[in-house]
Write a protein that holds these residues in place. Sequence first.
Motif, mmCIF file in Angstrom:
data_model
loop_
_atom_site.group_PDB
_atom_site.id
_atom_site.type_symbol
_atom_site.label_atom_id
_atom_site.label_comp_id
_atom_site.label_asym_id
_atom_site.label_seq_id
_atom_site.Cartn_x
_atom_site.Cartn_y
_atom_site.Cartn_z
ATOM 1 N N PHE A 1 -68.949 15.284 74.812
ATOM 2 C CA PHE A 1 -69.785 16.427 74.442
ATOM 3 C C PHE A 1 -71.165 15.968 73.989
ATOM 4 O O PHE A 1 -71.344 14.839 73.527
ATOM 5 C CB PHE A 1 -69.122 17.219 73.309
ATOM 6 C CG PHE A 1 -67.817 17.866 73.690
ATOM 7 C CD1 PHE A 1 -67.789 19.171 74.151
ATOM 8 C CD2 PHE A 1 -66.620 17.166 73.591
ATOM 9 C CE1 PHE A 1 -66.585 19.771 74.505
ATOM 10 C CE2 PHE A 1 -65.419 17.750 73.934
ATOM 11 C CZ PHE A 1 -65.403 19.066 74.399
ATOM 12 N N SER A 2 -72.127 16.883 74.094
ATOM 13 C CA SER A 2 -73.484 16.605 73.611
ATOM 14 C C SER A 2 -73.537 16.751 72.091
ATOM 15 O O SER A 2 -72.568 17.206 71.453
ATOM 16 C CB SER A 2 -74.471 17.585 74.249
ATOM 17 O OG SER A 2 -74.213 18.907 73.778
ATOM 18 N N GLY A 3 -74.680 16.390 71.508
ATOM 19 C CA GLY A 3 -74.833 16.488 70.060
ATOM 20 C C GLY A 3 -74.672 17.909 69.547
ATOM 21 O O GLY A 3 -73.988 18.153 68.545
ATOM 22 N N GLY A 4 -75.282 18.863 70.235
ATOM 23 C CA GLY A 4 -75.158 20.258 69.826
ATOM 24 C C GLY A 4 -73.733 20.768 69.937
ATOM 25 O O GLY A 4 -73.256 21.508 69.073
ATOM 26 N N GLN A 5 -73.033 20.353 71.006
ATOM 27 C CA GLN A 5 -71.634 20.756 71.172
ATOM 28 C C GLN A 5 -70.753 20.132 70.097
ATOM 29 O O GLN A 5 -69.834 20.764 69.582
ATOM 30 C CB GLN A 5 -71.144 20.359 72.562
ATOM 31 C CG GLN A 5 -71.750 21.183 73.687
ATOM 32 C CD GLN A 5 -71.370 20.655 75.052
ATOM 33 O OE1 GLN A 5 -71.287 19.436 75.273
ATOM 34 N NE2 GLN A 5 -71.121 21.555 75.990
ATOM 35 N N ARG A 6 -71.048 18.895 69.738
ATOM 36 C CA ARG A 6 -70.265 18.245 68.679
ATOM 37 C C ARG A 6 -70.460 18.962 67.346
ATOM 38 O O ARG A 6 -69.504 19.096 66.572
ATOM 39 C CB ARG A 6 -70.697 16.782 68.528
ATOM 40 C CG ARG A 6 -70.343 15.912 69.702
ATOM 41 C CD ARG A 6 -70.628 14.465 69.383
ATOM 42 N NE ARG A 6 -70.636 13.660 70.599
ATOM 43 C CZ ARG A 6 -70.525 12.342 70.622
ATOM 44 N NH1 ARG A 6 -70.390 11.686 69.487
ATOM 45 N NH2 ARG A 6 -70.556 11.665 71.751
ATOM 46 N N PRO B 1 -77.338 20.303 58.821
ATOM 47 C CA PRO B 1 -76.547 20.386 60.048
ATOM 48 C C PRO B 1 -77.354 20.387 61.337
ATOM 49 O O PRO B 1 -76.773 20.248 62.412
ATOM 50 C CB PRO B 1 -75.798 21.718 59.876
ATOM 51 C CG PRO B 1 -76.704 22.550 59.027
ATOM 52 C CD PRO B 1 -77.337 21.575 58.074
ATOM 53 N N VAL B 2 -78.680 20.555 61.243
ATOM 54 C CA VAL B 2 -79.477 20.594 62.478
ATOM 55 C C VAL B 2 -80.502 19.471 62.554
ATOM 56 O O VAL B 2 -81.228 19.361 63.541
ATOM 57 C CB VAL B 2 -80.197 21.957 62.630
ATOM 58 C CG1 VAL B 2 -79.198 23.095 62.741
ATOM 59 C CG2 VAL B 2 -81.172 22.214 61.490
ATOM 60 N N SER B 3 -80.585 18.614 61.545
ATOM 61 C CA SER B 3 -81.648 17.601 61.510
ATOM 62 C C SER B 3 -81.491 16.545 62.599
ATOM 63 O O SER B 3 -82.467 15.915 63.002
ATOM 64 C CB SER B 3 -81.703 16.928 60.131
ATOM 65 O OG SER B 3 -80.508 16.234 59.864
ATOM 66 N N VAL C 1 -84.996 20.223 68.854
ATOM 67 C CA VAL C 1 -85.544 21.460 68.307
ATOM 68 C C VAL C 1 -84.985 22.684 69.015
ATOM 69 O O VAL C 1 -84.650 23.695 68.380
ATOM 70 C CB VAL C 1 -87.092 21.446 68.389
ATOM 71 C CG1 VAL C 1 -87.658 22.785 67.937
ATOM 72 C CG2 VAL C 1 -87.650 20.331 67.522
ATOM 73 N N SER C 2 -84.838 22.615 70.328
ATOM 74 C CA SER C 2 -84.321 23.763 71.082
ATOM 75 C C SER C 2 -82.877 24.079 70.705
ATOM 76 O O SER C 2 -82.461 25.240 70.699
ATOM 77 C CB SER C 2 -84.422 23.498 72.590
ATOM 78 O OG SER C 2 -83.684 22.335 72.931
ATOM 79 N N ILE C 3 -82.115 23.040 70.389
ATOM 80 C CA ILE C 3 -80.720 23.224 70.000
ATOM 81 C C ILE C 3 -80.624 23.693 68.545
ATOM 82 O O ILE C 3 -79.707 24.442 68.182
ATOM 83 C CB ILE C 3 -79.922 21.915 70.191
ATOM 84 C CG1 ILE C 3 -80.070 21.400 71.631
ATOM 85 C CG2 ILE C 3 -78.454 22.132 69.872
ATOM 86 C CD1 ILE C 3 -79.583 22.356 72.693
ATOM 87 N N GLN C 4 -81.577 23.271 67.726
ATOM 88 C CA GLN C 4 -81.562 23.671 66.316
ATOM 89 C C GLN C 4 -81.511 25.186 66.154
ATOM 90 O O GLN C 4 -80.729 25.715 65.364
ATOM 91 C CB GLN C 4 -82.803 23.129 65.599
ATOM 92 C CG GLN C 4 -82.766 21.650 65.327
ATOM 93 C CD GLN C 4 -83.973 21.180 64.524
ATOM 94 O OE1 GLN C 4 -84.751 21.983 64.016
ATOM 95 N NE2 GLN C 4 -84.137 19.876 64.414
ATOM 96 N N SER C 5 -82.356 25.891 66.899
ATOM 97 C CA SER C 5 -82.410 27.345 66.772
ATOM 98 C C SER C 5 -81.082 27.983 67.187
ATOM 99 O O SER C 5 -80.646 28.970 66.586
ATOM 100 C CB SER C 5 -83.562 27.922 67.604
ATOM 101 O OG SER C 5 -83.388 27.602 68.974
ATOM 102 N N GLN C 6 -80.415 27.425 68.189
ATOM 103 C CA GLN C 6 -79.121 27.953 68.619
ATOM 104 C C GLN C 6 -78.077 27.805 67.509
ATOM 105 O O GLN C 6 -77.309 28.743 67.235
ATOM 106 C CB GLN C 6 -78.646 27.224 69.878
ATOM 107 C CG GLN C 6 -79.518 27.434 71.105
ATOM 108 C CD GLN C 6 -79.028 26.631 72.291
ATOM 109 O OE1 GLN C 6 -77.869 26.204 72.342
ATOM 110 N NE2 GLN C 6 -79.907 26.399 73.252
ATOM 111 N N ILE C 7 -78.055 26.646 66.862
ATOM 112 C CA ILE C 7 -77.084 26.399 65.789
ATOM 113 C C ILE C 7 -77.384 27.287 64.584
ATOM 114 O O ILE C 7 -76.471 27.841 63.956
ATOM 115 C CB ILE C 7 -77.073 24.912 65.394
ATOM 116 C CG1 ILE C 7 -76.648 24.039 66.573
ATOM 117 C CG2 ILE C 7 -76.165 24.688 64.192
ATOM 118 C CD1 ILE C 7 -75.245 24.311 67.079
#
Length: 353
Positions: free
Chosen positions: A165-170, A191-193, A197-203
Amino acid sequence: MSNNDDVLLSVRDLKLHFPIEEGVLFKRVTGHIRAVDGVNFEIRRGETLGLVGESGCGKSTTARAIAQLYPATAGEIVLNGSDLTKANAHDLLRHRKDIQMVFQDPYASLNPRMTVRDIIAEPMQIFVNRGLMSMSGTEIDKRVEELMEKVGLNKHFKNRYPHEFSGGQRQRIGIARALMLNPQLILADEPVSALDVSIQSQILNLLRDLQKEFHLTYLFIAHDLAVIKYISDRVAVMYLGVIVEVAESETLYDEPMHPYTQALLSAIPIPDPEVEGHRNRIILTGDVPSPDKERNGCYFYDRCPKRMPHCKENVPALKEVKPGHHTACFLYFEATPENVVRSAPQQEVVSRG
């Protein structure tokens, strides 16, 4: 202060000191690192309290002390009216289901030898094995699949391993694991650091949606002021192991009171060249002092551009100076005994000049 019925977590004068040891065969304690040195705050049910400050100021240590991963040196951590620092092992285990943690590093916080199903199910499996909950394997599987879909993961991937899995998926896997026991409080430690950046907003949007659906309460830790502003209802600013200001998010960003908060916010770039070119930046001089010594004066004294003589000799208490707005600074109240946490030995407490 809040109505007691509204308060889920109350942290009172929390201290966490780590011993400094010297010697190889015969170790001796020569001092202590005062990672957390008298923290006070409350979190109301259903809100998000943002905890912000420089790296090394004690944010993550505070969260780990609340989760009882580190034993507190002193102070109280009161959850639903029960002081976790005084709970025995059995009572503490029962309370653990109400507090779960989402860690900063999605690569280090998941066991690479376990499947996603086993990672998410592990908290529930521990409680079942100890006879604290009753749930069959089929029911646990169903719960895992439900949570995977809630956090945006395909349930058919439950038998895969974290490296697939990718970082965001993990991080979504970590969030699902935190939700497994239906907790009341989530401690989100940056949890998003570690994410793009694009994945941060999703999380961040996922966390907000889950909060509404499951009636969650968050302690959200970050050093990114924009992230804190976006997700927090109230914000607590931490410096050198103590809280220096607490206020509603909008109020704190519009009217910061403590000089440290003012300096932090002045560092945020404004996407308007005209405004950015004319605003005053507050540049702090010097380095953050070492946390290995007890301070008898304001913790921010060495770097404060507005310091006064009596700030060096007295530690200001965190006081409510406007409705809902607390700060620890003698700019807003006098250094009288009721407003001072600690003073230098043989020094009289003086009034603000």
